[in-house]
Write an enzyme that holds these catalytic residues in place. Sequence first.
Site, PDB file in Angstrom:
ATOM      1  N   LYS A  23       7.958   4.773 -10.081  1.00 60.78           N
ATOM      2  CA  LYS A  23       9.382   4.534  -9.878  1.00 60.78           C
ATOM      3  C   LYS A  23       9.780   3.130 -10.372  1.00 60.78           C
ATOM      4  O   LYS A  23      10.762   2.975 -11.080  1.00 60.78           O
ATOM      5  CB  LYS A  23       9.766   4.674  -8.397  1.00 60.78           C
ATOM      6  CG  LYS A  23       9.475   6.052  -7.804  1.00 60.78           C
ATOM      7  CD  LYS A  23       9.971   6.168  -6.369  1.00 60.78           C
ATOM      8  CE  LYS A  23       9.259   5.263  -5.379  1.00 60.78           C
ATOM      9  NZ  LYS A  23       7.827   5.562  -5.161  1.00 60.78           N
ATOM     10  N   ARG A  98      14.575   7.056   1.851  1.00 62.01           N
ATOM     11  CA  ARG A  98      13.238   7.570   2.128  1.00 62.01           C
ATOM     12  C   ARG A  98      13.236   8.506   3.337  1.00 62.01           C
ATOM     13  O   ARG A  98      12.191   9.050   3.675  1.00 62.01           O
ATOM     14  CB  ARG A  98      12.298   6.400   2.417  1.00 62.01           C
ATOM     15  CG  ARG A  98      11.286   6.102   1.330  1.00 62.01           C
ATOM     16  CD  ARG A  98      10.577   4.842   1.759  1.00 62.01           C
ATOM     17  NE  ARG A  98       9.318   4.629   1.129  1.00 62.01           N
ATOM     18  CZ  ARG A  98       9.130   3.824   0.077  1.00 62.01           C
ATOM     19  NH1 ARG A  98      10.147   3.238  -0.496  1.00 62.01           N
ATOM     20  NH2 ARG A  98       7.917   3.628  -0.383  1.00 62.01           N
ATOM     21  N   ARG A 137      -3.141  -1.548  -9.792  1.00 62.03           N
ATOM     22  CA  ARG A 137      -1.904  -2.135 -10.310  1.00 62.03           C
ATOM     23  C   ARG A 137      -1.667  -3.569  -9.843  1.00 62.03           C
ATOM     24  O   ARG A 137      -2.130  -3.991  -8.796  1.00 62.03           O
ATOM     25  CB  ARG A 137      -0.707  -1.242  -9.978  1.00 62.03           C
ATOM     26  CG  ARG A 137      -0.268  -1.289  -8.548  1.00 62.03           C
ATOM     27  CD  ARG A 137       0.906  -0.356  -8.329  1.00 62.03           C
ATOM     28  NE  ARG A 137       1.364  -0.414  -6.962  1.00 62.03           N
ATOM     29  CZ  ARG A 137       2.366   0.316  -6.476  1.00 62.03           C
ATOM     30  NH1 ARG A 137       2.981   1.175  -7.245  1.00 62.03           N
ATOM     31  NH2 ARG A 137       2.726   0.187  -5.219  1.00 62.03           N
ATOM     32  N   ARG A 171      -0.398  -6.400  -4.472  1.00 64.05           N
ATOM     33  CA  ARG A 171       0.229  -6.214  -3.163  1.00 64.05           C
ATOM     34  C   ARG A 171      -0.795  -5.979  -2.061  1.00 64.05           C
ATOM     35  O   ARG A 171      -1.779  -5.281  -2.255  1.00 64.05           O
ATOM     36  CB  ARG A 171       1.176  -5.016  -3.223  1.00 64.05           C
ATOM     37  CG  ARG A 171       2.581  -5.394  -3.602  1.00 64.05           C
ATOM     38  CD  ARG A 171       3.408  -4.213  -3.951  1.00 64.05           C
ATOM     39  NE  ARG A 171       3.372  -3.163  -2.939  1.00 64.05           N
ATOM     40  CZ  ARG A 171       4.082  -2.044  -3.017  1.00 64.05           C
ATOM     41  NH1 ARG A 171       4.862  -1.843  -4.054  1.00 64.05           N
ATOM     42  NH2 ARG A 171       4.007  -1.133  -2.079  1.00 64.05           N
ATOM     43  N   ARG A 182       0.645   5.861   3.242  1.00 65.65           N
ATOM     44  CA  ARG A 182       1.940   5.861   2.539  1.00 65.65           C
ATOM     45  C   ARG A 182       2.216   7.232   1.932  1.00 65.65           C
ATOM     46  O   ARG A 182       3.350   7.706   1.929  1.00 65.65           O
ATOM     47  CB  ARG A 182       1.957   4.765   1.473  1.00 65.65           C
ATOM     48  CG  ARG A 182       2.192   3.381   2.091  1.00 65.65           C
ATOM     49  CD  ARG A 182       1.672   2.250   1.233  1.00 65.65           C
ATOM     50  NE  ARG A 182       2.269   2.165  -0.072  1.00 65.65           N
ATOM     51  CZ  ARG A 182       1.726   1.508  -1.101  1.00 65.65           C
ATOM     52  NH1 ARG A 182       0.555   0.889  -0.945  1.00 65.65           N
ATOM     53  NH2 ARG A 182       2.340   1.469  -2.252  1.00 65.65           N
TER      54      ARG A 182
END
Length: 227
Positions: A23, A98, A137, A171, A182
């Site tokens: 996203k 969400r 990432r 992160r 998640r």
Amino acid sequence: MDGATVDTTPAVLILLGPPGAGKGTQARMLEETFGLVQLSTGDLLRAAVAAGTEAGKQAKAVMEAGDLVSDEIVIAILRDRLGDEDVSRGVILDGFPRTTVQAEALDGLLAETGQKIDAAISLEVEDDAMIIRISGRYTCGGCGEGYHDTFKVPATTGTCDKCGSTQMNRRADDNPATVSQRLEAYHAQTAPLIAYYEGKGVLRTVDAMGEIPEIAGALANIVRGAR
Ligand code: ADP
């Protein structure tokens, strides 16, 4: 949006998809192509945590556990941001809504300003691949460009292609245990929004397991066709 458009209200695009679906990456490409503003509630919450605001203090532990921050906090943060001058050209909502409560709150906010949702685009991916994507990432601390150990490496190791910064950040919640939680939260609380937007006639789906530029092309076509 460009060319002969009749709709002059700011564009509102929603990106739906589990963590790791891309996203953020795609939102940044849409920003560049269409001059829209990416609005990531994850980024806004991380900024609140870093700034030590009251909302940030409440959100910190919840985010570290991979659960959803309360609707109340997130809606308040989003409402504030939507009032900023720079979003007048249109927004790409990344990570919001969400929950159904958030989706209904968004409908209310848009109704106040006479805006509508142009498209809610669901990025379709496989959960197993998300763990691999997320574990590798990282992001440029200078400009926010996203990278990946395997799928998107900078031309010079450790240096951002876009701004030249050598500060790269990973992160705290991008670890396998938190990612599983998640994903669970996504399927339980966010995936029902696919049906919500289908019911409103604005849902579009994109196969997001392919190459980044290919997916970006599919999204750009949807955005061009949405107005
Ligand atoms: P990802 O989509 O990769 O999980 P985000 O940066 O969008 O990453 O979100 C990180 C965390 O921030 C989420 O796990 C959640 O705790 C919190 N968060 C972000 N957006 C929302 C939202 N709209 N509602 C509730 N919590 C949110």
